[in-house]
Design a protein around this motif. Sequence first.
Motif, mmCIF file in Angstrom:
data_model
loop_
_atom_site.group_PDB
_atom_site.id
_atom_site.type_symbol
_atom_site.label_atom_id
_atom_site.label_comp_id
_atom_site.label_asym_id
_atom_site.label_seq_id
_atom_site.Cartn_x
_atom_site.Cartn_y
_atom_site.Cartn_z
ATOM 1 N N ASP A 299 0.818 -1.218 0.000
ATOM 2 C CA ASP A 299 0.000 0.000 0.000
ATOM 3 C C ASP A 299 0.847 1.260 0.000
ATOM 4 O O ASP A 299 0.347 2.355 0.253
ATOM 5 C CB ASP A 299 -0.945 0.010 1.207
ATOM 6 N N TRP A 300 2.141 1.131 -0.297
ATOM 7 C CA TRP A 300 3.018 2.296 -0.400
ATOM 8 C C TRP A 300 3.087 2.770 -1.846
ATOM 9 O O TRP A 300 3.296 1.986 -2.771
ATOM 10 C CB TRP A 300 4.433 1.958 0.055
ATOM 11 N N LEU A 301 2.921 4.060 -2.018
ATOM 12 C CA LEU A 301 3.119 4.713 -3.310
ATOM 13 C C LEU A 301 4.232 5.739 -3.120
ATOM 14 O O LEU A 301 4.049 6.753 -2.449
ATOM 15 C CB LEU A 301 1.827 5.403 -3.778
ATOM 16 N N ALA A 302 5.404 5.460 -3.684
ATOM 17 C CA ALA A 302 6.550 6.356 -3.539
ATOM 18 C C ALA A 302 6.720 7.187 -4.803
ATOM 19 O O ALA A 302 6.591 6.673 -5.916
ATOM 20 C CB ALA A 302 7.817 5.557 -3.265
ATOM 21 N N VAL A 303 7.018 8.478 -4.628
ATOM 22 C CA VAL A 303 7.181 9.406 -5.740
ATOM 23 C C VAL A 303 8.441 10.234 -5.512
ATOM 24 O O VAL A 303 8.616 10.815 -4.428
ATOM 25 C CB VAL A 303 5.968 10.356 -5.866
ATOM 26 N N SER A 304 9.307 10.303 -6.509
ATOM 27 C CA SER A 304 10.488 11.166 -6.406
ATOM 28 C C SER A 304 10.148 12.550 -6.949
ATOM 29 O O SER A 304 9.649 12.685 -8.067
ATOM 30 C CB SER A 304 11.669 10.563 -7.174
ATOM 31 N N SER A 305 10.416 13.567 -6.141
ATOM 32 C CA SER A 305 10.134 14.950 -6.532
ATOM 33 C C SER A 305 11.448 15.645 -6.870
ATOM 34 O O SER A 305 12.240 15.960 -5.984
ATOM 35 C CB SER A 305 9.426 15.696 -5.402
ATOM 36 N N PHE A 306 11.658 15.870 -8.160
ATOM 37 C CA PHE A 306 12.863 16.552 -8.616
ATOM 38 C C PHE A 306 12.841 18.013 -8.169
ATOM 39 O O PHE A 306 13.875 18.603 -7.875
ATOM 40 C CB PHE A 306 12.951 16.466 -10.136
ATOM 41 N N TYR B 11 8.457 11.346 -1.658
ATOM 42 C CA TYR B 11 7.232 11.306 -0.864
ATOM 43 C C TYR B 11 6.649 9.892 -0.895
ATOM 44 O O TYR B 11 6.669 9.223 -1.936
ATOM 45 C CB TYR B 11 6.208 12.297 -1.406
ATOM 46 N N VAL B 12 6.122 9.466 0.229
ATOM 47 C CA VAL B 12 5.453 8.172 0.317
ATOM 48 C C VAL B 12 4.004 8.415 0.697
ATOM 49 O O VAL B 12 3.718 9.091 1.702
ATOM 50 C CB VAL B 12 6.127 7.243 1.347
ATOM 51 N N TYR B 13 3.102 7.874 -0.105
ATOM 52 C CA TYR B 13 1.668 8.035 0.109
ATOM 53 C C TYR B 13 1.035 6.681 0.429
ATOM 54 O O TYR B 13 1.548 5.629 0.036
ATOM 55 C CB TYR B 13 0.987 8.593 -1.150
ATOM 56 N N ASP B 14 -0.086 6.729 1.122
ATOM 57 C CA ASP B 14 -0.932 5.550 1.223
ATOM 58 C C ASP B 14 -1.615 5.367 -0.129
ATOM 59 O O ASP B 14 -2.303 6.270 -0.608
ATOM 60 C CB ASP B 14 -1.971 5.727 2.332
ATOM 61 N N ARG B 15 -1.389 4.228 -0.743
ATOM 62 C CA ARG B 15 -1.866 4.031 -2.120
ATOM 63 C C ARG B 15 -3.382 4.150 -2.246
ATOM 64 O O ARG B 15 -3.892 4.630 -3.271
ATOM 65 C CB ARG B 15 -1.411 2.655 -2.625
ATOM 66 N N LYS B 16 -4.104 3.757 -1.228
ATOM 67 C CA LYS B 16 -5.564 3.746 -1.335
ATOM 68 C C LYS B 16 -6.178 5.113 -1.018
ATOM 69 O O LYS B 16 -7.063 5.582 -1.723
ATOM 70 C CB LYS B 16 -6.144 2.679 -0.416
ATOM 71 N N SER B 17 -5.687 5.763 0.025
ATOM 72 C CA SER B 17 -6.258 7.058 0.410
ATOM 73 C C SER B 17 -5.547 8.230 -0.257
ATOM 74 O O SER B 17 -6.071 9.342 -0.272
ATOM 75 C CB SER B 17 -6.199 7.230 1.929
ATOM 76 N N LEU B 18 -4.321 7.984 -0.767
ATOM 77 C CA LEU B 18 -3.454 9.012 -1.360
ATOM 78 C C LEU B 18 -3.046 10.067 -0.334
ATOM 79 O O LEU B 18 -2.651 11.177 -0.684
ATOM 80 C CB LEU B 18 -4.117 9.678 -2.571
ATOM 81 N N LYS B 19 -3.113 9.707 0.936
ATOM 82 C CA LYS B 19 -2.633 10.589 1.991
ATOM 83 C C LYS B 19 -1.111 10.458 2.102
ATOM 84 O O LYS B 19 -0.577 9.349 2.138
ATOM 85 C CB LYS B 19 -3.286 10.224 3.329
ATOM 86 N N LYS B 20 -0.420 11.597 2.171
ATOM 87 C CA LYS B 20 1.031 11.567 2.318
ATOM 88 C C LYS B 20 1.373 11.103 3.731
ATOM 89 O O LYS B 20 0.909 11.683 4.715
ATOM 90 C CB LYS B 20 1.633 12.945 2.067
ATOM 91 N N ILE B 21 2.194 10.048 3.812
ATOM 92 C CA ILE B 21 2.519 9.505 5.122
ATOM 93 C C ILE B 21 3.993 9.713 5.496
ATOM 94 O O ILE B 21 4.341 9.657 6.669
ATOM 95 C CB ILE B 21 2.159 8.008 5.217
#
Length: 244
Positions: free
Chosen positions: A125-132, A138-148
């Motif tokens: 349930d982790w959604l990781a995104v690299s911000s250039f 940033y790591v988000y909860d994949r289902k709620s899209l809340k930044k954790i």
Amino acid sequence: IPVNDRARYWLGKAYLMAGYKEFTIKEWEKIVRFDQADILLKQKLKELYTESFLENKIPVSSNTLFVFLKYLYAFPGITGIETDSDNNIYLSSFLKNLIEIRSPNFLAEQSVGVSKPMDIAIEKDWLAVSSFGDDSVYVYDRKSLKKIETIGEFGIKEGQFSGPEGLCFSKNLLYVSDSGNNRIQVFRLGGAKPELYMVFGKKGKEAGNFNRPVDIAYYQDKLYVLDFGNQRIQIFDLSGNYLD
């Protein structure tokens, strides 16, 4: 286009005029496969892929879908593509400063604002995104899209970034290609806070060193790093030891 491929082109066009897109795609794919297609034909084929996919006339597996999307979005602006266990599609739009989430039928569903997102990685349930833009991951909860979690900031110290780009997971370990600092940083997730687990690589041409590592992939217990400045792909084990 050679004579035989020209015949395939006109046969495909006849199929298209008769309403048989599937047969057109098969004929034109043969031209592309042998690298005989010009830009115009490739564009026509891409349009047919899109139409047929959205009309659900071509059944696709998740792997085929991933390859199709890589081809469809091979232009500036879309820098990362990922799918989850439900076959939802995640696109990082560098120009729009967005992560777009689409259904398996490619319908727009949700989006998350991120400054200059470069890549996406999903594990459980982790959604990781690299911000250039923010020099952070940033790591988000994949289902709620809340930044954790927010990992890193601009800098040259371990745990900091200068242009994070490629991402991949191996279980609870998140591998980040820190392109500006010419290294790979690894973070362990799942605890109270992300923990810096390991750092490997430095600037150089020697094996195991990097000159702007822009992407990283995990496959069969090995790490594949795209060492852009040195124009090569280097292979490491999961502990950061150089293999090839």
